[in-house]
Scaffold this active site. Structure first.
Site, short mmCIF file in Angstrom:
data_model
loop_
_atom_site.label_atom_id
_atom_site.label_comp_id
_atom_site.label_asym_id
_atom_site.label_seq_id
_atom_site.Cartn_x
_atom_site.Cartn_y
_atom_site.Cartn_z
CE1 TYR A 73 16.96 -13.79 3.42
CE2 TYR A 73 18.32 -12.04 2.47
CZ TYR A 73 17.40 -12.47 3.43
OH TYR A 73 16.92 -11.60 4.35
CG PHE A 125 -9.66 -1.74 2.34
CD1 PHE A 125 -10.80 -2.48 2.10
CD2 PHE A 125 -8.53 -2.40 2.80
CE1 PHE A 125 -10.82 -3.86 2.31
CE2 PHE A 125 -8.55 -3.78 3.01
CZ PHE A 125 -9.69 -4.51 2.76
CE LYS A 259 -8.09 -8.81 -1.22
NZ LYS A 259 -7.48 -7.71 -0.50
NE ARG A 383 -14.91 -5.60 4.75
CZ ARG A 383 -13.89 -5.87 5.57
NH1 ARG A 383 -14.01 -5.72 6.87
NH2 ARG A 383 -12.76 -6.32 5.10
CG PHE A 449 -13.10 -6.48 10.74
CD1 PHE A 449 -12.51 -5.23 10.79
CD2 PHE A 449 -12.61 -7.41 9.84
CE1 PHE A 449 -11.45 -4.92 9.96
CE2 PHE A 449 -11.55 -7.10 9.00
CZ PHE A 449 -10.97 -5.85 9.07
C1 LIG Z 1 -7.39 -6.84 0.51
C2 LIG Z 1 -7.28 -5.40 0.29
C3 LIG Z 1 -6.17 -4.69 0.74
C4 LIG Z 1 -5.10 -5.30 1.63
O1 LIG Z 1 -4.44 -6.34 1.02
P1 LIG Z 1 -3.91 -7.63 1.83
O2 LIG Z 1 -3.23 -8.43 0.78
O3 LIG Z 1 -5.11 -8.32 2.41
O4 LIG Z 1 -2.98 -7.17 2.88
C5 LIG Z 1 -6.11 -3.35 0.43
N1 LIG Z 1 -7.07 -2.74 -0.27
C6 LIG Z 1 -8.15 -3.39 -0.71
C7 LIG Z 1 -9.20 -2.66 -1.49
C8 LIG Z 1 -8.30 -4.74 -0.44
O5 LIG Z 1 -9.40 -5.37 -0.85
#
Ligand SMILES: *Cc1c(COP(=O)(O)O)cnc(C)c1O
Length: 457
Positions: A73, A125, A259, A383, A449
């Site tokens: 934890y 964003f 990402k 988008r 969306f």
């Molecule tokens: C995906 C994204 C976020 C948010 O991140 P999450 O992990 O989906 O919560 C913020 N800024 C940009 C540019 C993104 O592409």
């Protein structure tokens, strides 16, 4: 630049079969999904380009890391590994883990925005602006004008327009600017990068006025590749060096691990200031979890630490960027209108030019995404006006860019898959006048969306 697309710098050790359904199946599916590609089940999708968020394939090295998850934890070994990796590669003094990027945005917005303050950013964003506004901030778009024009082909369309930023400071006073938020790359502009020179200039302007500069680091590695490719000074620098320099100009960053960290979940918030760090640690326990896991499992933190290191390998990122460019180039050759130049994570169809017979209040991008799915089983996303949502006055934001995003997950699909997608889009373009507009059936109040529903007009 030359049209050279590098082969995959990996071989495939594990495969996942995908099902192919029929057009009749998909016609039923899209009605059930209310013409919203977010509401289609994964099992009904052939090639899934909904998002590059959390859809990455992990390496054998990352999966090996999963097995040494320390699920204590508090004080997990994997947290210390992740923390050390982020500090080493990004150069910030403090790191706070969060369950994903928006968790970090929530914390930052709460600790760094006073109600009524302005938050200039290089284009909005969705989740970022939501958290800024939910905490009383007023978002102001300071991206360069060219970012809003899909036809202008420039190397750094994500750049902050310094004059616009200066104007915000002059009009409202530096004390009324919470911080400047610079996203690398700019997702909604088409994955467009920001130049190092621009980061330097924004940082200098912020320092002069004693305003904090935070970066949305989500695609910082993709941005670094573009800097190497397009800014002569960085031609011989490593991706690692460029990433490090990007962050050297900022006071901190929010990161979506889903990402450029090459993982399926996770995120973090970084900063240099001690005071902000303490405030963030007090809040992270409320919203995310202990400051040593922030909503992530130990194994996820290990995968993220390893993924970060893999992401800055040149062979990885070159293939990543060029695979996306391959899809874009095929569409350009066929005359399909897309946002130029092709960005880092996705190809964006320009729905206004794709469907000139539809007005923006008939939701051309939403409808185009739905039709592409029915046509081919390829899932993309809107988008445009649906994503942009409504302002405080209840009126729709009408963004100049009305796009369909074909987002490429990292290390998941091959060039053959890109060909399938390109062929489907080109076919649909030939019969584009059959695409009909949509109207609301159910409109959610926030981030509409994701769960909104529509029917054909
Ligand atoms: C995906 C994204 C976020 C948010 O991140 P999450 O992990 O989906 O919560 C913020 N800024 C940009 C540019 C993104 O592409």
């Amino acid at each position: 630049m030359g049209k050279k697309y590098p082969a995959e710098p990996f071989r495939i050790k594990s495969v996942e079969y995908v099902e192919m359904n029929t057009r009749e199946d998909r016609e039923e599916v899209i009605i059930k999904a209310g013409y919203n590609t977010f509401l289609i089940d994964s099992k009904d999708v052939y090639i899934d380009l909904l998002t590059d968020s959390g859809t990455n394939a992990m390496s054998d090295n990352q999966w090996a890391g999963i097995m040494i998850g320390d699920e204590a934890y508090a004080g997990s070994r994997n947290w210390y590994h992740l923390e050390a990796t982020v500090k080493e590669l990004f150069g910030f003094k403090h790191v706070v883990p969060t369950h994903q990027g928006r968790g970090a945005e929530n914390l930052l917005s709460r600790i760094a925005i006073k109600p009524g303050q302005y938050v200039p950013g290089n284009m909005y964003f969705t989740t970022t602006r939501y958290h800024q506004e939910a905490n009383g901030g007023i978002f102001v778009d300071v991206v360069c004008d060219e970012a809003h024009d899909s036809t202008i082909d420039l190397p750094f369309k994500g750049n902050v327009d310094l004059k616009k930023l200066q104007k915000v400071i002059d009009e409202h006073g530096a004390e009324n600017v919470a911080y400047v938020c610079v996203a690398v790359t700019v997702n909604l502009a088409g994955g467009q990068p920001v130049s190092m020179q621009n980061l330097r200039d924004v940082s200098a302007l912020c320092k002069k006025h004693k305003i904090r500069m935070f970066m949305d680091a989500t695609r910082c590695v993709e941005n670094a590749y573009f800097i190497k490719e397009r800014e002569p000074e960085f031609k011989d620098k490593t991706i690692r060096e460029i990433v490090f320099e990007e962050f050297s100009y900022a006071d901190g960053c929010t990161m979506s691990g889903k990402k450029d960290c090459l993982t399926n979940i996770g995120g973090f918030l970084c900063m240099n200031e001690e005071e902000l760090f303490l405030a963030a640690k007090e809040l992270v326990v409320v919203f995310e979890g202990m400051p040593s896991y922030g909503g992530m499992a130990g194994r996820d933190m290990e995968a993220m630490a390893r993924g970060l290191r893999e992401s800055i390998q040149f062979e990885y990122i070159e293939h990543r960027i060029k695979q996306v460019r391959y899809l874009g180039d095929r569409l350009i050759e066929a005359g399909v209108p897309i946002v130029l130049p092709v960005g880092g994570h996705a190809v964006f169809l320009d729905a206004r030019r794709f469907c000139p017979h539809l007005t923006q209040d008939q939701f051309p991008a939403q409808s185009l995404a739905a039709h592409l799915y029915v046509e081919s089983g390829v899932r993309s996303m809107e988008r445009g006006v649906i994503s942009a949502g409504r302002g405080k006055d209840g009126k729709d934001h009408y963004p100049k860019l009305e796009t369909v995003r074909l987002t490429i997950p990292r290390r998941v699909y091959t060039y053959s898959h890109m060909d399938v997608v390109a062929d489907a889009v080109i076919e649909l373009y030939k019969k584009r006048d059959t695409i009909r507009g949509l109207k609301w059936v159910y409109e959610p109040k926030q981030l509409r969306f994701f769960t909104g529903r529509f029917e054909l007009i």
